[in-house]
Design a protein around this motif. Structure first.
Motif, PDB file in Angstrom:
ATOM      1  N   PRO A  24      -2.909  14.386   2.047  1.00 28.98           N
ATOM      2  CA  PRO A  24      -2.718  12.982   2.433  1.00 28.98           C
ATOM      3  C   PRO A  24      -2.415  12.878   3.923  1.00 28.98           C
ATOM      4  O   PRO A  24      -2.049  13.867   4.561  1.00 28.98           O
ATOM      5  CB  PRO A  24      -1.504  12.554   1.602  1.00 28.98           C
ATOM      6  N   PRO A  25      -2.549  11.681   4.481  1.00 27.65           N
ATOM      7  CA  PRO A  25      -2.189  11.507   5.897  1.00 27.65           C
ATOM      8  C   PRO A  25      -0.682  11.673   6.096  1.00 27.65           C
ATOM      9  O   PRO A  25       0.084  11.647   5.139  1.00 27.65           O
ATOM     10  CB  PRO A  25      -2.611  10.075   6.214  1.00 27.65           C
ATOM     11  N   VAL A  26      -0.293  11.839   7.335  1.00 28.09           N
ATOM     12  CA  VAL A  26       1.124  12.010   7.672  1.00 28.09           C
ATOM     13  C   VAL A  26       1.863  10.684   7.564  1.00 28.09           C
ATOM     14  O   VAL A  26       2.994  10.621   7.107  1.00 28.09           O
ATOM     15  CB  VAL A  26       1.260  12.601   9.092  1.00 28.09           C
ATOM     16  N   GLY A  27       1.223   9.604   8.013  1.00 33.27           N
ATOM     17  CA  GLY A  27       1.876   8.297   7.966  1.00 33.27           C
ATOM     18  C   GLY A  27       1.205   7.322   8.899  1.00 33.27           C
ATOM     19  O   GLY A  27       0.005   7.420   9.156  1.00 33.27           O
ATOM     20  N   ASP A  39      -5.102  12.865  14.372  1.00 32.79           N
ATOM     21  CA  ASP A  39      -6.080  11.807  14.605  1.00 32.79           C
ATOM     22  C   ASP A  39      -5.547  10.486  14.079  1.00 32.79           C
ATOM     23  O   ASP A  39      -4.933  10.426  13.020  1.00 32.79           O
ATOM     24  CB  ASP A  39      -7.396  12.124  13.887  1.00 32.79           C
ATOM     25  N   GLY A  40      -5.798   9.421  14.822  1.00 31.32           N
ATOM     26  CA  GLY A  40      -5.389   8.089  14.381  1.00 31.32           C
ATOM     27  C   GLY A  40      -6.595   7.248  14.026  1.00 31.32           C
ATOM     28  O   GLY A  40      -7.586   7.241  14.739  1.00 31.32           O
ATOM     29  N   LYS A  41      -6.511   6.551  12.897  1.00 30.00           N
ATOM     30  CA  LYS A  41      -7.590   5.670  12.456  1.00 30.00           C
ATOM     31  C   LYS A  41      -7.000   4.295  12.160  1.00 30.00           C
ATOM     32  O   LYS A  41      -5.836   4.175  11.825  1.00 30.00           O
ATOM     33  CB  LYS A  41      -8.226   6.194  11.165  1.00 30.00           C
ATOM     34  N   ARG A  42      -7.837   3.297  12.258  1.00 31.11           N
ATOM     35  CA  ARG A  42      -7.381   1.935  11.989  1.00 31.11           C
ATOM     36  C   ARG A  42      -7.429   1.586  10.500  1.00 31.11           C
ATOM     37  O   ARG A  42      -6.830   0.610  10.082  1.00 31.11           O
ATOM     38  CB  ARG A  42      -8.215   0.936  12.768  1.00 31.11           C
ATOM     39  N   SER A  43      -8.153   2.354   9.711  1.00 28.78           N
ATOM     40  CA  SER A  43      -8.224   2.063   8.278  1.00 28.78           C
ATOM     41  C   SER A  43      -7.918   3.326   7.482  1.00 28.78           C
ATOM     42  O   SER A  43      -7.976   4.437   7.995  1.00 28.78           O
ATOM     43  CB  SER A  43      -9.595   1.507   7.893  1.00 28.78           C
ATOM     44  N   LEU A  44      -7.598   3.104   6.240  1.00 28.03           N
ATOM     45  CA  LEU A  44      -7.189   4.192   5.359  1.00 28.03           C
ATOM     46  C   LEU A  44      -8.010   4.113   4.080  1.00 28.03           C
ATOM     47  O   LEU A  44      -7.973   3.094   3.381  1.00 28.03           O
ATOM     48  CB  LEU A  44      -5.703   4.053   5.032  1.00 28.03           C
ATOM     49  N   ASN A  45      -8.765   5.156   3.787  1.00 28.85           N
ATOM     50  CA  ASN A  45      -9.512   5.234   2.540  1.00 28.85           C
ATOM     51  C   ASN A  45      -8.559   5.773   1.484  1.00 28.85           C
ATOM     52  O   ASN A  45      -8.242   6.955   1.470  1.00 28.85           O
ATOM     53  CB  ASN A  45     -10.723   6.145   2.699  1.00 28.85           C
ATOM     54  N   LEU A  46      -8.066   4.895   0.628  1.00 27.75           N
ATOM     55  CA  LEU A  46      -7.058   5.294  -0.354  1.00 27.75           C
ATOM     56  C   LEU A  46      -7.595   6.221  -1.431  1.00 27.75           C
ATOM     57  O   LEU A  46      -6.846   6.989  -2.006  1.00 27.75           O
ATOM     58  CB  LEU A  46      -6.410   4.073  -0.987  1.00 27.75           C
ATOM     59  N   LYS A  47      -8.883   6.146  -1.702  1.00 22.38           N
ATOM     60  CA  LYS A  47      -9.443   7.084  -2.679  1.00 22.38           C
ATOM     61  C   LYS A  47      -9.400   8.496  -2.105  1.00 22.38           C
ATOM     62  O   LYS A  47      -8.946   9.426  -2.760  1.00 22.38           O
ATOM     63  CB  LYS A  47     -10.870   6.706  -3.044  1.00 22.38           C
ATOM     64  N   GLU A  48      -9.838   8.634  -0.880  1.00 21.72           N
ATOM     65  CA  GLU A  48      -9.912   9.937  -0.225  1.00 21.72           C
ATOM     66  C   GLU A  48      -8.523  10.482   0.143  1.00 21.72           C
ATOM     67  O   GLU A  48      -8.235  11.653  -0.057  1.00 21.72           O
ATOM     68  CB  GLU A  48     -10.768   9.802   1.031  1.00 21.72           C
ATOM     69  N   SER A  49      -7.677   9.628   0.677  1.00 25.15           N
ATOM     70  CA  SER A  49      -6.396  10.085   1.220  1.00 25.15           C
ATOM     71  C   SER A  49      -5.226   9.983   0.254  1.00 25.15           C
ATOM     72  O   SER A  49      -4.206  10.626   0.464  1.00 25.15           O
ATOM     73  CB  SER A  49      -6.052   9.266   2.472  1.00 25.15           C
ATOM     74  N   GLY A  50      -5.345   9.175  -0.779  1.00 30.23           N
ATOM     75  CA  GLY A  50      -4.232   8.986  -1.700  1.00 30.23           C
ATOM     76  C   GLY A  50      -4.525   9.431  -3.118  1.00 30.23           C
ATOM     77  O   GLY A  50      -3.839  10.282  -3.672  1.00 30.23           O
ATOM     78  N   LEU A  51      -5.579   8.874  -3.701  1.00 29.80           N
ATOM     79  CA  LEU A  51      -5.892   9.171  -5.099  1.00 29.80           C
ATOM     80  C   LEU A  51      -6.423  10.590  -5.296  1.00 29.80           C
ATOM     81  O   LEU A  51      -5.999  11.294  -6.216  1.00 29.80           O
ATOM     82  CB  LEU A  51      -6.912   8.158  -5.638  1.00 29.80           C
ATOM     83  N   PRO A  53      -6.097  13.525  -3.557  1.00 29.84           N
ATOM     84  CA  PRO A  53      -5.173  14.668  -3.529  1.00 29.84           C
ATOM     85  C   PRO A  53      -4.368  14.818  -4.824  1.00 29.84           C
ATOM     86  O   PRO A  53      -4.161  15.940  -5.303  1.00 29.84           O
ATOM     87  CB  PRO A  53      -4.262  14.360  -2.339  1.00 29.84           C
ATOM     88  N   ILE A  54      -3.953  13.708  -5.404  1.00 31.76           N
ATOM     89  CA  ILE A  54      -3.165  13.784  -6.638  1.00 31.76           C
ATOM     90  C   ILE A  54      -4.057  14.132  -7.825  1.00 31.76           C
ATOM     91  O   ILE A  54      -3.711  15.001  -8.636  1.00 31.76           O
ATOM     92  CB  ILE A  54      -2.405  12.456  -6.872  1.00 31.76           C
ATOM     93  N   PHE A 139       2.776   9.669   0.502  1.00 34.60           N
ATOM     94  CA  PHE A 139       2.040  10.710   1.224  1.00 34.60           C
ATOM     95  C   PHE A 139       2.934  11.919   1.484  1.00 34.60           C
ATOM     96  O   PHE A 139       2.546  13.064   1.262  1.00 34.60           O
ATOM     97  CB  PHE A 139       1.514  10.189   2.568  1.00 34.60           C
ATOM     98  N   ARG A 140       4.138  11.661   1.964  1.00 37.33           N
ATOM     99  CA  ARG A 140       5.063  12.752   2.297  1.00 37.33           C
ATOM    100  C   ARG A 140       5.445  13.557   1.063  1.00 37.33           C
ATOM    101  O   ARG A 140       5.469  14.784   1.096  1.00 37.33           O
ATOM    102  CB  ARG A 140       6.308  12.200   2.978  1.00 37.33           C
ATOM    103  N   GLU A 141       5.771  12.862  -0.007  1.00 34.57           N
ATOM    104  CA  GLU A 141       6.181  13.564  -1.231  1.00 34.57           C
ATOM    105  C   GLU A 141       5.026  14.381  -1.812  1.00 34.57           C
ATOM    106  O   GLU A 141       5.228  15.492  -2.288  1.00 34.57           O
ATOM    107  CB  GLU A 141       6.726  12.579  -2.267  1.00 34.57           C
ATOM    108  N   THR A 142       3.826  13.812  -1.777  1.00 37.43           N
ATOM    109  CA  THR A 142       2.655  14.558  -2.247  1.00 37.43           C
ATOM    110  C   THR A 142       2.468  15.817  -1.419  1.00 37.43           C
ATOM    111  O   THR A 142       2.231  16.899  -1.959  1.00 37.43           O
ATOM    112  CB  THR A 142       1.387  13.679  -2.186  1.00 37.43           C
TER     113      THR A 142
END
Length: 158
Positions: A24-27, A39-51, A53-54, A139-142
């Motif tokens: 997941p991203p750092v924050g 790297d910094g991005k303006r948008s967050l793909n929650l499928k890729e970065s959140g769903l 990894p879990i 993200f951090r806990e994951t």
């Protein structure tokens, strides 16, 4: 028989390592999503970065337990039942997964109501501070759970 078990053991470790590569991203910093490499991005793909990894971790741990069926929640519970995750880790991952899924679903429904195409990405600046905090905490806990498992796999305690 021993050869097949060794191959299966290598396969499972490979699946776990692959799952652990989905980080997941750092924050967030100033409405930008900060990835592990800075790297910094303006948008967050929650499928890729959140769903993912879990879900990937749950799949790999359930595979190690010999149970490949079921939902992500069922797989996390299987990992807990076999001692690969603690109760707290299981609940943390389930809560984060639920949050990410809810955000994606809410955004897709809103897009459809506006007549737009549904997207998997969200813009952090559009989120309220509490939701952003919950995302960051998830993200951090994951990442902490992934790191613990990675250390155990590296030490071949599995």
């Amino acid at each position: 028989m021993a050869e097949r078990a060794a191959v299966n053991g290598r396969f499972v470790r490979s699946m776990i390592r692959s799952a652990l590569s989905d980080r997941p991203p750092v924050g967030f910093v100033r409405n930008r999503v900060i990835e592990r490499l800075g790297d910094g991005k303006r948008s967050l793909n929650l499928k890729e970065s959140g769903l993912r990894p879990i879900a990937s971790l749950a799949r790999a741990l359930a595979l190690r337990a010999g149970n490949v069926g079921g939902s992500t929640f069922h797989r996390l519970e299987t990992a807990e039942a076999t001692g690969m995750l603690t109760r707290n880790e299981t609940e943390t991952l389930k809560s984060a997964f639920t949050l990410y899924h809810s955000l994606v679903t809410d955004q897709q429904v809103a897009a459809l109501r506006r007549g737009s195409s549904p997207q998997l990405s969200i813009t952090p600046e559009r989120l309220d501070p509490l939701t952003r905090r919950h995302l960051r905490d998830g993200f951090r806990e994951t990442a902490i759970i992934q790191e613990r498992i990675a250390n155990e796999v590296a030490a071949e305690q599995w």
